[in-house]
Design a protein around this motif. Structure first.
Motif, PDB file in Angstrom:
ATOM      1  N   ALA A  27       7.268   6.913   7.875  1.00 58.25           N
ATOM      2  CA  ALA A  27       5.837   7.225   7.807  1.00 58.25           C
ATOM      3  C   ALA A  27       5.587   8.357   6.816  1.00 58.25           C
ATOM      4  CB  ALA A  27       5.314   7.599   9.197  1.00 58.25           C
ATOM      5  N   ALA A  28       6.458   9.362   6.834  1.00 56.35           N
ATOM      6  CA  ALA A  28       6.308  10.482   5.903  1.00 56.35           C
ATOM      7  C   ALA A  28       6.504  10.025   4.466  1.00 56.35           C
ATOM      8  CB  ALA A  28       7.309  11.582   6.244  1.00 56.35           C
ATOM      9  N   LYS A  29       7.473   9.153   4.248  1.00 54.17           N
ATOM     10  CA  LYS A  29       7.737   8.677   2.889  1.00 54.17           C
ATOM     11  C   LYS A  29       6.593   7.820   2.378  1.00 54.17           C
ATOM     12  CE  LYS A  29      11.091   6.431  -0.096  1.00 54.17           C
ATOM     13  NZ  LYS A  29      10.886   7.481  -1.106  1.00 54.17           N
ATOM     14  N   TYR A  30       6.069   6.920   3.214  1.00 52.91           N
ATOM     15  CA  TYR A  30       4.961   6.076   2.784  1.00 52.91           C
ATOM     16  C   TYR A  30       3.722   6.916   2.498  1.00 52.91           C
ATOM     17  CZ  TYR A  30       8.001   2.509   4.803  1.00 52.91           C
ATOM     18  OH  TYR A  30       9.060   1.714   5.112  1.00 52.91           O
ATOM     19  N   THR A  31       3.498   7.951   3.311  1.00 47.53           N
ATOM     20  CA  THR A  31       2.363   8.840   3.086  1.00 47.53           C
ATOM     21  C   THR A  31       2.478   9.492   1.718  1.00 47.53           C
ATOM     22  OG1 THR A  31       2.065   9.289   5.451  1.00 47.53           O
ATOM     23  CG2 THR A  31       1.194  10.915   3.897  1.00 47.53           C
ATOM     24  N   GLN A  32       3.669   9.942   1.381  1.00 50.58           N
ATOM     25  CA  GLN A  32       3.889  10.576   0.085  1.00 50.58           C
ATOM     26  C   GLN A  32       3.766   9.577  -1.061  1.00 50.58           C
ATOM     27  OE1 GLN A  32       7.745  12.382  -0.317  1.00 50.58           O
ATOM     28  NE2 GLN A  32       7.456  12.901  -2.464  1.00 50.58           N
ATOM     29  N   ASP A  33       4.358   8.415  -0.910  1.00 50.80           N
ATOM     30  CA  ASP A  33       4.389   7.448  -1.999  1.00 50.80           C
ATOM     31  C   ASP A  33       3.031   6.807  -2.260  1.00 50.80           C
ATOM     32  OD1 ASP A  33       7.054   7.948  -2.333  1.00 50.80           O
ATOM     33  OD2 ASP A  33       7.756   6.158  -1.283  1.00 50.80           O
ATOM     34  N   ASP A  34       2.296   6.496  -1.195  1.00 53.99           N
ATOM     35  CA  ASP A  34       1.030   5.785  -1.349  1.00 53.99           C
ATOM     36  C   ASP A  34      -0.191   6.702  -1.355  1.00 53.99           C
ATOM     37  OD1 ASP A  34       2.554   3.558  -1.384  1.00 53.99           O
ATOM     38  OD2 ASP A  34       1.694   2.606   0.382  1.00 53.99           O
ATOM     39  N   ALA A  35       0.052   8.020  -1.190  1.00 46.87           N
ATOM     40  CA  ALA A  35      -1.041   9.002  -1.216  1.00 46.87           C
ATOM     41  C   ALA A  35      -2.117   8.690  -0.178  1.00 46.87           C
ATOM     42  CB  ALA A  35      -1.646   9.103  -2.606  1.00 46.87           C
ATOM     43  N   GLN A  36      -1.695   8.195   0.962  1.00 47.78           N
ATOM     44  CA  GLN A  36      -2.597   8.009   2.088  1.00 47.78           C
ATOM     45  C   GLN A  36      -1.790   8.186   3.371  1.00 47.78           C
ATOM     46  OE1 GLN A  36      -3.392   3.686   1.126  1.00 47.78           O
ATOM     47  NE2 GLN A  36      -3.180   3.476   3.332  1.00 47.78           N
ATOM     48  N   GLU A  37      -2.483   8.541   4.431  1.00 40.95           N
ATOM     49  CA  GLU A  37      -1.798   8.897   5.667  1.00 40.95           C
ATOM     50  C   GLU A  37      -1.275   7.657   6.394  1.00 40.95           C
ATOM     51  OE1 GLU A  37      -0.184  11.538   8.316  1.00 40.95           O
ATOM     52  OE2 GLU A  37      -1.346  12.052   6.512  1.00 40.95           O
ATOM     53  N   TYR A  38       0.026   7.677   6.714  1.00 48.08           N
ATOM     54  CA  TYR A  38       0.641   6.651   7.541  1.00 48.08           C
ATOM     55  C   TYR A  38       1.159   7.285   8.818  1.00 48.08           C
ATOM     56  CZ  TYR A  38       0.703   3.037   3.917  1.00 48.08           C
ATOM     57  OH  TYR A  38       0.349   2.093   2.982  1.00 48.08           O
ATOM     58  N   THR A  39       0.819   6.680   9.943  1.00 41.20           N
ATOM     59  CA  THR A  39       1.383   7.096  11.213  1.00 41.20           C
ATOM     60  C   THR A  39       2.551   6.171  11.548  1.00 41.20           C
ATOM     61  OG1 THR A  39      -0.028   5.641  12.535  1.00 41.20           O
ATOM     62  CG2 THR A  39      -0.906   7.822  11.960  1.00 41.20           C
ATOM     63  N   THR A  40       3.316   6.551  12.565  1.00 46.69           N
ATOM     64  CA  THR A  40       4.412   5.675  12.990  1.00 46.69           C
ATOM     65  C   THR A  40       3.861   4.338  13.483  1.00 46.69           C
ATOM     66  OG1 THR A  40       4.383   6.710  15.182  1.00 46.69           O
ATOM     67  CG2 THR A  40       5.927   7.600  13.562  1.00 46.69           C
ATOM     68  N   ALA A  41       2.678   4.371  14.092  1.00 48.33           N
ATOM     69  CA  ALA A  41       2.051   3.123  14.549  1.00 48.33           C
ATOM     70  C   ALA A  41       1.695   2.230  13.363  1.00 48.33           C
ATOM     71  CB  ALA A  41       0.802   3.429  15.372  1.00 48.33           C
ATOM     72  N   ASP A  42       1.281   2.849  12.246  1.00 49.61           N
ATOM     73  CA  ASP A  42       0.972   2.077  11.040  1.00 49.61           C
ATOM     74  C   ASP A  42       2.212   1.357  10.519  1.00 49.61           C
ATOM     75  OD1 ASP A  42      -1.698   2.901  11.012  1.00 49.61           O
ATOM     76  OD2 ASP A  42      -1.234   4.684   9.828  1.00 49.61           O
ATOM     77  N   VAL A  43       3.348   2.056  10.571  1.00 49.55           N
ATOM     78  CA  VAL A  43       4.590   1.462  10.076  1.00 49.55           C
ATOM     79  C   VAL A  43       4.976   0.256  10.921  1.00 49.55           C
ATOM     80  CG1 VAL A  43       7.048   1.861   9.646  1.00 49.55           C
ATOM     81  CG2 VAL A  43       5.391   3.660   9.132  1.00 49.55           C
ATOM     82  N   VAL A  44       4.879   0.413  12.248  1.00 49.06           N
ATOM     83  CA  VAL A  44       5.217  -0.697  13.145  1.00 49.06           C
ATOM     84  C   VAL A  44       4.254  -1.859  12.953  1.00 49.06           C
ATOM     85  CG1 VAL A  44       5.443  -1.417  15.541  1.00 49.06           C
ATOM     86  CG2 VAL A  44       6.285   0.824  14.842  1.00 49.06           C
TER      87      VAL A  44
END
Length: 371
Positions: free
Chosen positions: A307-324
């Motif tokens: 979730a932290a990596k996707y938030t950094q890479d996509d410049a938008q907030e990802y939660t663990t629920a978003d990843v699942v």
């Protein structure tokens, strides 16, 4: 530092060709997994190179320049001079054929940097002194050896309407600026932190690349072809989902439209799916043989990490629920398991460190052996 789609981590080797097929492999042993049998090679003496990057002052300067670009100010002005930016609506015609156009009806302007000579020095000279609202038409004749193949040998008629003229002001790199705007204590502190960040970024990637090299060596020297249809269909769905994300950006409504845009055949897609399946089979076989499993705590930690990596890479907030929600629990659990297998291979391999420097033009490193 590089943008990636959310699925990128899960399809790292999708397009990497591998030789894990049905031909007889020497020095292999059979491992039974939940998805089929693998003739697994001997992976007790794997080797890989790992680049250790030396970050130079020039690397830091380039990163600072990229950072300061976000703080450039653009100010309108009345008359265009060399070095100014001119936004125009433009149509270029040669022999009655439209070469390219940026029509006002669509609000589609083109930015010209005067002095850059993108369309030749004569073109830029015609725009010196123009103001917003000006309309002009002129011809430019290009030689046969002109660097742009579209324009070479042509007499091009340009019809232009000026939308705006602006000049840029770059921020001054001072202690006051970096403290008030960027949150550093001084320019020296900024340089030191950026150097550390660059080192951490490139060397982390280098470790990841070494791990990939090790896993690929296992895949290429094993026979992973005895896989279940269920696994193939599962991976096929993952690959199709990944390409489906391009439908909207490409303006197409079907997966075939995406494949056509990327000039991919059905054989290309099948190869991508099969390579992914081979990789998974190798991971499952190593995990089975080495009793590598993931705990609930490791799964949760993996979710937080992704979730932290996707938030950094996509410049938008990802939660663990978003990843699942995006990937599904099974795919996330596989990724966590794969990470542990990669860690195992890396810890037990003969890894040779080589010194490298960042090549900003090629995005590669020049390497020299380090004993």
């Amino acid at each position: 530092m590089k943008n990636k789609k959310i699925y990128a981590l899960f399809l790292v080797a999708a397009c990497v060709l591998c030789a894990c097929g049905q031909e007889e492999k020497a020095d292999t042993h059979k491992i039974q997994t939940d998805y089929g049998n693998v003739r697994l090679c001997d992976y007790s003496a794997l080797t890989a190179d790992e680049i250790v990057y030396e970050i130079t002052d020039e690397d830091v300067d380039e990163e600072i320049d990229n950072l300061l670009n976000d703080y450039i100010q653009y100010t309108p002005k009345d008359s265009a001079e060399d070095g100014d930016y001119v936004e125009v609506y433009m149509t270029a015609v040669a022999d009655g054929n439209v070469l390219f156009e940026y029509p006002q009806e669509e609000g589609d302007t083109y930015e010209i940097l005067l002095g850059y000579n993108e369309f030749g020095a004569e073109f830029d000279e015609k725009l010196l002194g123009v103001s917003a609202g000006d309309e002009l038409e002129f011809d430019v004749t290009y030689g046969q050896d002109y660097e742009d193949d579209v324009l070479a040998g042509q007499t091009v008629n340009y019809q232009i309407k000026v939308d705006s003229v602006v000049y840029e002001t770059e921020p001054q790199l001072t202690d006051e600026f970096v403290t008030e705007t960027l949150g550093y204590s001084s320019v020296d502190d900024m340089r030191a932190q950026i150097k550390d960040e660059l080192s951490a970024y490139y060397n982390s990637n280098s470790v990841s690349n070494a791990k990939e090299e090790l896993l690929q060596e296992v895949v290429e020297n094993s026979d992973c072809s005895d896989y279940s249809k269920d696994l193939y269909q599962e991976v096929k769905a993952q690959v199709e989902d990944s390409y489906a994300e391009y439908m909207e950006p490409l303006g197409v409504s079907t997966l075939d439209g995406v494949y056509d845009a990327f000039e991919m055949t059905s054989e290309d897609i099948d190869e991508e799916i099969t390579n992914r399946v081979y990789r998974m089979m190798a991971v499952y076989a190593i995990a089975k043989e080495q009793n590598i499993e993931i705990t609930d705590a490791e799964y949760e930690a993996g979710l937080e990490r992704y979730a932290a990596k996707y938030t950094q890479d996509d410049a938008q907030e990802y939660t663990t629920a978003d990843v699942v929600a995006k990937l599904g629990e099974a795919q996330v659990r596989y990724k966590v398991l794969e990470d542990k297998v990669l860690d195992y291979l890396y810890a037990n391999a003969a890894v040779t460190q080589v010194v490298g420097v960042i090549d900003s033009d090629e995005e590669e490193a020049e390497e020299t052996a380090e004993e």
